[in-house]
Design a protein around this motif. Structure first.
Motif, PDB file in Angstrom:
ATOM      1  N   GLU A  41       0.922  -1.220   0.185  1.00 36.78           N
ATOM      2  CA  GLU A  41      -0.204   0.143   0.001  1.00 36.78           C
ATOM      3  C   GLU A  41       0.485   1.278  -0.207  1.00 36.78           C
ATOM      4  OE1 GLU A  41      -3.128   0.688   2.395  1.00 36.78           O
ATOM      5  OE2 GLU A  41      -3.986  -0.912   1.863  1.00 36.78           O
ATOM      6  N   ILE A  42       0.082   2.064  -0.859  1.00 36.13           N
ATOM      7  CA  ILE A  42       1.631   3.694  -0.543  1.00 36.13           C
ATOM      8  C   ILE A  42       0.436   4.599   0.104  1.00 36.13           C
ATOM      9  CG2 ILE A  42       2.155   2.813  -2.278  1.00 36.13           C
ATOM     10  CD1 ILE A  42       0.993   5.165  -4.116  1.00 36.13           C
ATOM     11  N   HIS A  43       0.471   5.881   0.243  1.00 37.46           N
ATOM     12  CA  HIS A  43      -0.123   6.176   0.919  1.00 37.46           C
ATOM     13  C   HIS A  43      -0.012   8.244  -0.308  1.00 37.46           C
ATOM     14  CE1 HIS A  43      -0.839   4.317   4.311  1.00 37.46           C
ATOM     15  NE2 HIS A  43      -0.019   3.931   4.169  1.00 37.46           N
ATOM     16  N   GLN A  44       1.133   8.029  -0.945  1.00 43.94           N
ATOM     17  CA  GLN A  44       1.193   8.951  -1.642  1.00 43.94           C
ATOM     18  C   GLN A  44       2.508   8.609  -2.980  1.00 43.94           C
ATOM     19  OE1 GLN A  44       1.898  12.477   0.581  1.00 43.94           O
ATOM     20  NE2 GLN A  44       5.181  11.919   0.539  1.00 43.94           N
ATOM     21  N   PHE A  45       1.511   9.421  -4.072  1.00 40.64           N
ATOM     22  CA  PHE A  45       3.257   9.432  -4.722  1.00 40.64           C
ATOM     23  C   PHE A  45       3.454  10.530  -5.189  1.00 40.64           C
ATOM     24  CE2 PHE A  45      -1.362   9.769  -7.388  1.00 40.64           C
ATOM     25  CZ  PHE A  45      -0.895  10.550  -7.988  1.00 40.64           C
ATOM     26  N   GLU A  46       5.090  10.130  -5.913  1.00 37.58           N
ATOM     27  CA  GLU A  46       5.198  11.476  -7.058  1.00 37.58           C
ATOM     28  C   GLU A  46       5.063  11.573  -8.260  1.00 37.58           C
ATOM     29  OE1 GLU A  46       9.150  10.591  -6.771  1.00 37.58           O
ATOM     30  OE2 GLU A  46       9.538  10.611  -4.047  1.00 37.58           O
ATOM     31  N   ILE A  66       0.580  12.446 -14.545  1.00 34.00           N
ATOM     32  CA  ILE A  66      -0.107  12.551 -13.023  1.00 34.00           C
ATOM     33  C   ILE A  66       1.106  12.883 -11.643  1.00 34.00           C
ATOM     34  CG2 ILE A  66      -2.337  12.767 -11.590  1.00 34.00           C
ATOM     35  CD1 ILE A  66      -3.507  10.778 -13.334  1.00 34.00           C
ATOM     36  N   HIS A  67       1.266  13.835 -11.156  1.00 29.12           N
ATOM     37  CA  HIS A  67       2.035  14.707 -10.164  1.00 29.12           C
ATOM     38  C   HIS A  67       1.521  14.468  -8.942  1.00 29.12           C
ATOM     39  CE1 HIS A  67       5.198  15.346 -13.667  1.00 29.12           C
ATOM     40  NE2 HIS A  67       4.049  16.068 -13.975  1.00 29.12           N
ATOM     41  N   GLY A  68       2.109  14.076  -7.792  1.00 34.76           N
ATOM     42  CA  GLY A  68       1.892  14.256  -6.914  1.00 34.76           C
ATOM     43  C   GLY A  68       1.160  15.299  -6.063  1.00 34.76           C
ATOM     44  N   ASP A  69       0.807  16.611  -7.058  1.00 28.45           N
ATOM     45  CA  ASP A  69       0.441  17.644  -6.502  1.00 28.45           C
ATOM     46  C   ASP A  69      -0.449  18.491  -6.937  1.00 28.45           C
ATOM     47  OD1 ASP A  69       1.272  18.503  -8.477  1.00 28.45           O
ATOM     48  OD2 ASP A  69       2.953  19.736  -8.089  1.00 28.45           O
ATOM     49  N   GLY A  70      -0.794  17.212  -7.990  1.00 25.48           N
ATOM     50  CA  GLY A  70      -2.369  17.139  -8.378  1.00 25.48           C
ATOM     51  C   GLY A  70      -2.217  17.781 -10.380  1.00 25.48           C
ATOM     52  N   ARG A  71      -1.068  18.462 -10.619  1.00 25.39           N
ATOM     53  CA  ARG A  71      -0.422  18.228 -12.221  1.00 25.39           C
ATOM     54  C   ARG A  71      -0.873  17.313 -12.672  1.00 25.39           C
ATOM     55  NH1 ARG A  71       4.613  19.880 -12.862  1.00 25.39           N
ATOM     56  NH2 ARG A  71       5.037  19.092 -10.665  1.00 25.39           N
ATOM     57  N   VAL A  72      -1.381  17.564 -13.972  1.00 27.17           N
ATOM     58  CA  VAL A  72      -1.293  16.865 -15.176  1.00 27.17           C
ATOM     59  C   VAL A  72      -0.896  17.247 -16.723  1.00 27.17           C
ATOM     60  CG1 VAL A  72      -2.958  15.450 -16.294  1.00 27.17           C
ATOM     61  CG2 VAL A  72      -3.604  15.694 -14.562  1.00 27.17           C
ATOM     62  N   SER A  73      -0.423  16.066 -17.128  1.00 27.47           N
ATOM     63  CA  SER A  73       0.454  16.924 -18.083  1.00 27.47           C
ATOM     64  C   SER A  73      -0.081  15.797 -19.422  1.00 27.47           C
ATOM     65  CB  SER A  73       1.735  16.650 -18.536  1.00 27.47           C
ATOM     66  OG  SER A  73       2.451  17.920 -17.499  1.00 27.47           O
ATOM     67  N   TYR A  74      -0.588  16.258 -20.687  1.00 31.53           N
ATOM     68  CA  TYR A  74      -1.288  15.039 -21.281  1.00 31.53           C
ATOM     69  C   TYR A  74      -0.408  15.892 -22.658  1.00 31.53           C
ATOM     70  CZ  TYR A  74      -4.128  13.748 -25.482  1.00 31.53           C
ATOM     71  OH  TYR A  74      -4.805  13.966 -26.016  1.00 31.53           O
ATOM     72  N   LEU A  75      -0.642  14.216 -23.371  1.00 37.07           N
ATOM     73  CA  LEU A  75       0.254  14.679 -25.186  1.00 37.07           C
ATOM     74  C   LEU A  75      -0.569  13.362 -25.628  1.00 37.07           C
ATOM     75  CD1 LEU A  75       2.653  15.601 -26.756  1.00 37.07           C
ATOM     76  CD2 LEU A  75       3.721  13.630 -26.011  1.00 37.07           C
ATOM     77  N   VAL A 100       4.134   3.805 -11.549  1.00 35.34           N
ATOM     78  CA  VAL A 100       3.920   4.566 -10.271  1.00 35.34           C
ATOM     79  C   VAL A 100       5.462   4.782  -9.375  1.00 35.34           C
ATOM     80  CG1 VAL A 100       2.298   4.018  -8.181  1.00 35.34           C
ATOM     81  CG2 VAL A 100       1.324   3.722  -9.674  1.00 35.34           C
ATOM     82  N   LYS A 101       5.657   5.728 -10.000  1.00 35.94           N
ATOM     83  CA  LYS A 101       6.869   6.666  -8.586  1.00 35.94           C
ATOM     84  C   LYS A 101       6.361   7.340  -7.205  1.00 35.94           C
ATOM     85  CE  LYS A 101      11.372   8.567  -9.026  1.00 35.94           C
ATOM     86  NZ  LYS A 101      11.486  10.460  -9.627  1.00 35.94           N
ATOM     87  N   THR A 102       7.012   6.360  -5.662  1.00 38.60           N
ATOM     88  CA  THR A 102       6.588   7.089  -5.191  1.00 38.60           C
ATOM     89  C   THR A 102       8.239   7.764  -4.724  1.00 38.60           C
ATOM     90  OG1 THR A 102       6.975   5.369  -3.662  1.00 38.60           O
ATOM     91  CG2 THR A 102       4.771   5.284  -4.336  1.00 38.60           C
ATOM     92  N   SER A 103       8.460   8.075  -2.710  1.00 37.18           N
ATOM     93  CA  SER A 103       9.411   8.014  -2.438  1.00 37.18           C
ATOM     94  C   SER A 103      10.369   7.221  -2.391  1.00 37.18           C
ATOM     95  CB  SER A 103       9.547   8.994  -1.212  1.00 37.18           C
ATOM     96  OG  SER A 103       8.776   8.283   0.279  1.00 37.18           O
ATOM     97  N   SER A 104      10.293   5.850  -2.411  1.00 30.11           N
ATOM     98  CA  SER A 104      10.739   4.739  -1.876  1.00 30.11           C
ATOM     99  C   SER A 104      10.830   3.690  -3.060  1.00 30.11           C
ATOM    100  CB  SER A 104      10.384   4.110  -1.001  1.00 30.11           C
ATOM    101  OG  SER A 104       9.127   3.924  -0.883  1.00 30.11           O
ATOM    102  N   ARG A 105      10.425   3.395  -4.557  1.00 32.25           N
ATOM    103  CA  ARG A 105      10.207   2.295  -4.814  1.00 32.25           C
ATOM    104  C   ARG A 105       9.276   3.050  -6.316  1.00 32.25           C
ATOM    105  NH1 ARG A 105       6.097  -1.329  -2.118  1.00 32.25           N
ATOM    106  NH2 ARG A 105       3.779   0.277  -1.248  1.00 32.25           N
TER     107      ARG A 105
END
Length: 190
Positions: free
Chosen positions: A35-40, A60-69, A129-134
């Motif tokens: 389980e994760i609690h946040q993602f980068e 999708i960035h952890g702060d909610g920014r979305v980039s689409y191409l 999916v990228k978190t701070s540890s994996r």
């Protein structure tokens, strides 16, 4: 010392030595859970096919920014941006945890990956999916099919991963990225 006593001592010593070589149990706590609690960063890349399959990438960035191409066979070609709410980010974290993302295979592209039936000329969805540890990526080829899928299922194996990818699309519908557009999202593969 008798032969039997010596044999018993050797057997006890050998058993103790072998037991000491067994791997230690996995540590308890956050490192042992998927389980994760946040993602980068969370990304979804849909690839084209020989027909008309949407080809685009969402990040999708952890702060909610979305980039689409948008690349091909989508209503919006080129880049676009959006901002997700805290509630939408929480829903994505729930989706990651619900599917057990970090416990899934790294790919589902052929029978050696567990695909029951293979079909050709299908698109893929590549998630990361990228978190701070994996960090983990999954290449999911939609030609990896469920044998005799029920009518209410997508037919794509594994179904749970397909539904996870659809949840990402639902969170960032293309119509929300196109100024003045309304109506249902057209991100999902046809």
């Amino acid at each position: 010392m008798s032969k039997h006593t010596l044999s018993a001592i050797l057997l006890i010593g050998l058993t103790t030595t072998i037991g000491a070589c067994e791997p230690a149990p996995a540590p308890a706590g956050p490192a042992a859970t998927s389980e994760i609690h946040q993602f980068e960063q969370l990304s979804l890349r849909r690839t084209g096919c020989y027909g008309q399959c949407p080809d685009y990438e969402l990040t999708i960035h952890g702060d909610g920014r979305v980039s689409y191409l948008g690349k091909r066979d989508v209503p919006l070609l080129g880049p676009a941006h959006q901002q997700l709410s805290a509630e939408q980010l929480a829903a994505l974290i729930d989706a990651i945890n619900d599917v057990g993302y970090f416990n899934l295979n790294d790919q589902y592209i052929n029978t050696t990956d567990g695909c029951p039936v293979m079909a050709t000329d299908n698109p893929s969805a590549i998630t990361r999916v990228k978190t701070s540890s994996r960090e983990k990526s999954i290449h999911h080829y939609y030609g990896c099919q469920i044998a005799n899928a029920p009518p209410d299922a997508s037919g794509v194996y594994p179904e749970a991963l397909y539904q996870f990818e659809a949840r990402i699309d639902a969170m960032v519908p293309l119509t929300a990225l196109i100024p003045g557009a309304s109506g249902p999202s057209t991100n999902a593969p046809r």
